[in-house]
Design a protein around this motif. Structure first.
Motif, PDB file in Angstrom:
ATOM      1  N   MET A  47      21.513 -42.176 -41.424  1.00  0.00           N
ATOM      2  CA  MET A  47      20.876 -42.173 -40.094  1.00  0.00           C
ATOM      3  C   MET A  47      21.493 -41.070 -39.232  1.00  0.00           C
ATOM      4  O   MET A  47      22.701 -40.905 -39.168  1.00  0.00           O
ATOM      5  CB  MET A  47      21.095 -43.539 -39.419  1.00  0.00           C
ATOM      6  CG  MET A  47      20.427 -43.652 -38.052  1.00  0.00           C
ATOM      7  SD  MET A  47      20.621 -45.322 -37.357  1.00  0.00           S
ATOM      8  CE  MET A  47      19.780 -45.086 -35.811  1.00  0.00           C
ATOM      9  N   VAL A  48      20.610 -40.315 -38.582  1.00  0.00           N
ATOM     10  CA  VAL A  48      21.073 -39.213 -37.739  1.00  0.00           C
ATOM     11  C   VAL A  48      21.568 -39.769 -36.417  1.00  0.00           C
ATOM     12  O   VAL A  48      20.866 -40.520 -35.735  1.00  0.00           O
ATOM     13  CB  VAL A  48      19.943 -38.202 -37.491  1.00  0.00           C
ATOM     14  CG1 VAL A  48      20.440 -37.075 -36.597  1.00  0.00           C
ATOM     15  CG2 VAL A  48      19.414 -37.645 -38.797  1.00  0.00           C
ATOM     16  N   SER A  49      22.769 -39.385 -36.059  1.00  0.00           N
ATOM     17  CA  SER A  49      23.359 -39.886 -34.816  1.00  0.00           C
ATOM     18  C   SER A  49      22.876 -39.078 -33.619  1.00  0.00           C
ATOM     19  O   SER A  49      22.371 -37.956 -33.759  1.00  0.00           O
ATOM     20  CB  SER A  49      24.876 -39.815 -34.888  1.00  0.00           C
ATOM     21  OG  SER A  49      25.301 -38.461 -34.928  1.00  0.00           O
ATOM     22  N   LYS A  50      23.031 -39.654 -32.427  1.00  0.00           N
ATOM     23  CA  LYS A  50      22.683 -38.946 -31.198  1.00  0.00           C
ATOM     24  C   LYS A  50      23.516 -37.682 -31.045  1.00  0.00           C
ATOM     25  O   LYS A  50      23.058 -36.675 -30.503  1.00  0.00           O
ATOM     26  CB  LYS A  50      22.899 -39.866 -29.997  1.00  0.00           C
ATOM     27  CG  LYS A  50      21.910 -41.032 -29.924  1.00  0.00           C
ATOM     28  CD  LYS A  50      22.145 -41.844 -28.665  1.00  0.00           C
ATOM     29  CE  LYS A  50      21.143 -42.991 -28.564  1.00  0.00           C
ATOM     30  NZ  LYS A  50      21.352 -43.813 -27.340  1.00  0.00           N
ATOM     31  N   LYS A  51      24.750 -37.735 -31.552  1.00  0.00           N
ATOM     32  CA  LYS A  51      25.628 -36.564 -31.464  1.00  0.00           C
ATOM     33  C   LYS A  51      25.076 -35.425 -32.297  1.00  0.00           C
ATOM     34  O   LYS A  51      25.109 -34.258 -31.887  1.00  0.00           O
ATOM     35  CB  LYS A  51      27.023 -36.955 -31.929  1.00  0.00           C
ATOM     36  CG  LYS A  51      28.055 -35.848 -31.774  1.00  0.00           C
ATOM     37  CD  LYS A  51      29.441 -36.339 -32.159  1.00  0.00           C
ATOM     38  CE  LYS A  51      30.472 -35.230 -31.971  1.00  0.00           C
ATOM     39  NZ  LYS A  51      31.844 -35.689 -32.347  1.00  0.00           N
ATOM     40  N   ASP A  52      24.548 -35.742 -33.486  1.00  0.00           N
ATOM     41  CA  ASP A  52      23.979 -34.702 -34.353  1.00  0.00           C
ATOM     42  C   ASP A  52      22.732 -34.095 -33.714  1.00  0.00           C
ATOM     43  O   ASP A  52      22.519 -32.878 -33.757  1.00  0.00           O
ATOM     44  CB  ASP A  52      23.628 -35.303 -35.713  1.00  0.00           C
ATOM     45  CG  ASP A  52      24.863 -35.682 -36.515  1.00  0.00           C
ATOM     46  OD1 ASP A  52      25.924 -35.075 -36.265  1.00  0.00           O
ATOM     47  OD2 ASP A  52      24.757 -36.576 -37.368  1.00  0.00           O
TER      48      ASP A  52
END
Length: 392
Positions: A1-6
């Protein structure tokens, strides 16, 4: 899952990359903005001058004497188009110099007249030039030389071309709620606001064989109240006249007859020297009159804010001319016209501000048969008449 940071990192990286590419296009690749407006350097009639050097331009880049005056001088600013620029005439025979001498003689005091004009200008560019002038210099009188055969369509469109093919882009206004909205394209600009979007537009334009100026022109038309205009079947009764032949060998046409003249101008959009004189009238004709009237009123307001009086004048040549009652083509249809400058100008300029200067004479008042701009003789007669009216 892609994080908000990424996701944030991707967004920031993309923005930085685009900003870097934008700077590269502007300062390294040097993508040029779309030029808007022009002065003496890009005047379409500049080549007619015997000396085309920039030394003929004043401090603002318009043909004329340097803007210099004394504290006791009566200062007049002459705004206009090719009539004021007078590219075919010597510098010392430009209208500004002829009017200067005529006014000084009548007023008994030193007078200076300066030109803010270039060929192909409407009141939109004149207003912009006057704003620039009044930031640094004073004026006692502002004179707007109107050219009723040109001004209405020139003020209305974003480019200076009377055909469907776009010309140079220029400062342009809209009428919204009976007020001026603008100027649009007041200075050179990137299409879409960025060099990146302009590059994309240029690539797209090449694929579609459509220059950026054409895309701007076409888009501007969608903002105007262009409506279908009815053709005039009655025009068929009149013989055709070729425009070039009429100018260069007019003797072959009778002055007592009426003619229909073939025109390749964008008549359907009222982008023509015959606007707003085509019949029957449309919403577009009314729009052009309102826009031109508002521009001239704004020139008066700006002048008044700086302590200057303002007058509008136009020239009526009192020499025999051929009667053109229809314009058009067999393919696009024929339209009735009535070029009554007096009637139209009196509707958009208050009577106390409007001056009609008749110029008597024959062919000698024109530069040539093919060039109907005023010659030195014509300008002298016009400026003599204008000075007389101003000092009456």
């Amino acid at each position: 899952m892609v994080s908000k940071k990424d996701i944030a990192a991707v967004v920031v990286t993309t923005i930085v990359a685009l900003a870097g590419f934008e700077l590269f296009l502007e300062h390294v690749a040097r993508i040029k903005p779309v030029p808007s407006g022009w002065g003496w350097a890009a005047s379409p009639r500049r080549l007619l001058s015997k000396s085309t050097g920039d030394a003929e331009a004043n401090q603002l880049g318009y043909r004329g004497q340097p803007i210099q005056y004394g504290k006791d001088d009566y200062v007049v600013v002459l705004v206009g188009d090719s009539q004021v620029e007078a590219a075919s005439e010597p510098l010392d025979k430009m209208p500004e110099r002829l009017l200067e001498a005529e006014l000084a003689s009548r007023m008994g005091r030193p007078v200076k007249v300066f030109s803010l004009a270039a060929s192909g200008w409407g009141q939109d560019q004149q207003l912009q030039a006057l704003d620039r002038y009044l930031k640094d210099w004073r004026a006692d009188m502002v004179l707007a030389w109107a050219t009723p055969g040109n001004d209405f369509w020139e003020n209305t469109f974003a480019d200076r071309s009377a055909t469907v093919v776009a010309g140079p882009i220029k400062p342009t206004f809209l009428v919204k709620d009976d007020r001026l909205d603008g100027p649009y394209y007041a200075a050179s600009f990137y299409y879409g606001g960025y060099a990146i979007t302009q590059l994309m537009a240029e690539v797209y334009g090449k694929a579609k064989n459509k220059p950026v100026a054409q895309m701007i022109s076409d888009a501007w038309k969608t903002r105007l109240p262009i409506r279908p205009r009815s053709t005039s079947p009655s025009c068929a009764q009149y013989p055709k006249a070729d425009q070039q032949a009429l100018l260069t060998s007019g003797d072959r046409y009778s002055l007592s007859d009426k003619y229909r003249m073939e025109s390749l101008e964008d008549l359907a959009a009222s982008k023509t020297h015959y606007a707003p004189y085509m019949l029957p009238q449309t919403e577009m004709d009314d729009y052009q009159r309102r826009l031109t009237g508002l521009l001239l009123a704004q020139i008066k307001d700006v002048s008044g804010q700086h302590g200057a009086k303002m007058k509008v004048f136009y020239i009526t040549k009192k020499l025999p001319s051929h009667t053109i009652v229809c314009v058009g083509t067999d393919q696009g249809g024929w339209f009735t016209v009535d070029r009554n400058f007096d009637a139209v100008m009196s509707k958009i300029v208050p009577k106390e501000d409007l001056i009609n200067i008749p110029v008597e004479g024959g062919k000698e008042v024109n530069v040539s048969d093919a060039d109907r701009h005023l010659s030195t003789i014509g300008n002298q007669r016009a400026m003599t008449g204008l000075a007389a009216e101003l000092t009456r």
